[in-house]
Design an enzyme around this catalytic site. Structure first.
Site, PDB file in Angstrom:
ATOM      1  N   SER A 137       0.844  -1.450  -0.022  1.00  0.00           N
ATOM      2  CA  SER A 137      -0.236  -0.067  -0.035  1.00  0.00           C
ATOM      3  C   SER A 137       0.950   1.313   0.049  1.00  0.00           C
ATOM      4  O   SER A 137       2.009   0.985   0.340  1.00  0.00           O
ATOM      5  CB  SER A 137      -0.924   0.100   1.236  1.00  0.00           C
ATOM      6  OG  SER A 137      -1.314   1.214   1.369  1.00  0.00           O
ATOM      7  N   TYR A 150      -1.123  -1.684  10.370  1.00  0.00           N
ATOM      8  CA  TYR A 150      -1.094  -1.979   8.802  1.00  0.00           C
ATOM      9  C   TYR A 150      -0.013  -1.008   7.931  1.00  0.00           C
ATOM     10  O   TYR A 150       0.479  -1.701   7.032  1.00  0.00           O
ATOM     11  CB  TYR A 150      -2.328  -1.051   8.386  1.00  0.00           C
ATOM     12  CG  TYR A 150      -3.153  -1.077   6.968  1.00  0.00           C
ATOM     13  CD1 TYR A 150      -3.699  -2.270   6.381  1.00  0.00           C
ATOM     14  CD2 TYR A 150      -2.390  -0.452   6.093  1.00  0.00           C
ATOM     15  CE1 TYR A 150      -3.848  -2.262   4.925  1.00  0.00           C
ATOM     16  CE2 TYR A 150      -2.718  -0.162   4.676  1.00  0.00           C
ATOM     17  CZ  TYR A 150      -3.405  -1.205   4.330  1.00  0.00           C
ATOM     18  OH  TYR A 150      -3.751  -1.123   2.810  1.00  0.00           O
TER      19      TYR A 150
END
Length: 255
Positions: A137, A150
């Site tokens: 990401s 995350y």
């Protein structure tokens, strides 16, 4: 017959990639935790002419993940494996991420990916061919205060993937890392916050597949967010903090 294994294939980018690759002559192994959603994706893929099988797996189970990879590869060698399974982490009240959530997020997003990738890598190295894709990401470059685990796990995937790419390329195995921005998915729908330049999962799948075909080291999009994200860690902390303030979010309660 190209043989492709995709984790997190029951929805979002994983499902979109499965449907994108589905065509006559393609064999898909769709992996996830929700059997009903997996089978729905598999039906769509079969309708497009592909063969598609489903496998229920929690990627945190290292032994089960390795067994699935070895079993699938023994039936017919895997050409492409996409480690996509992930969760958001964060907190529903905007507070500091709880310990159990942080560990779950790290275990699924990083360790779970390795549980699939590393057995695959061993098999592909033995025969000198194959391709592995890790879904990271842009949060790997621009860490989000509301998703520390995350962000950390996604950063680890970038570092691990690019290091592996350098090491195994001479032996015929390709490794690619994907760092998308905001993509409209059920997982993304759990987040309340600003999501600039968000694209559909189907558009993301097209961009990812093009990058995989071109064997790009990092498949990053959209361009503007990518450029901004990659400069964040070079900025002074006060500037970085102000810039990332707009990207705060909270998790909605899961239905």
């Amino acid at each position: 017959m190209p043989r492709i294994l995709i984790t997190g294939a029951s929805s979002g980018i994983g499902a979109a990639l499965a449907r994108h690759y589905a065509q006559t002559g393609v064999s898909l192994i769709l992996v996830g935790r929700n059997v009903e959603r997996l089978e729905a994706v598999a039906r769509d893929c079969r309708a497009k002419g592909a063969t598609a099988e489903t496998a229920r797996l929690d990627t945190r189970d290292r032994a089960a993940a390795a067994a699935l990879v070895h079993r699938s590869d023994a039936e017919s060698p895997l050409d492409l494996v996409i480690a996509n399974a992930a969760v958001n982490g964060g907190n529903q009240e905007g507070q500091v991420e709880a310990e159990d959530v942080a560990f779950e997020t790290a275990d699924i997003n990083y360790t779970g990916s390795l549980n699939v990738v590393l057995p695959t890598l061993t098999l592909m190295l033995q025969r000198g061919r194959g391709q592995i894709v890790l879904l990271s990401s842009l949060a790997a470059y621009a860490p989000l205060q509301d998703a520390p685990a995350y962000s950390g796990a996604k950063a680890a995937l970038v570092a691990h993937g690019l290091a592996l790419r350098q090491k195994v390329a001479p032996r015929g195995v390709k490794v690619n890392v994907v760092t998308p921005g905001y993509v409209k998915t059920p997982m993304g729908g759990e987040l309340k916050g600003w999501r600039p330049l968000e694209i559909s999962a189907e558009e993301a799948a097209v961009r990812i597949a093009k990058g995989i075909a071109a064997n790009r080291d990092v498949i990053a999009f959209p361009f503007i967010l990518t450029a901004l994200a990659r400069t964040v860690l070079l900025l002074p902390e006060n500037v970085r903090k102000a810039g990332l303030y707009a990207f705060r979010f909270q998790r909605r309660k899961r239905r």
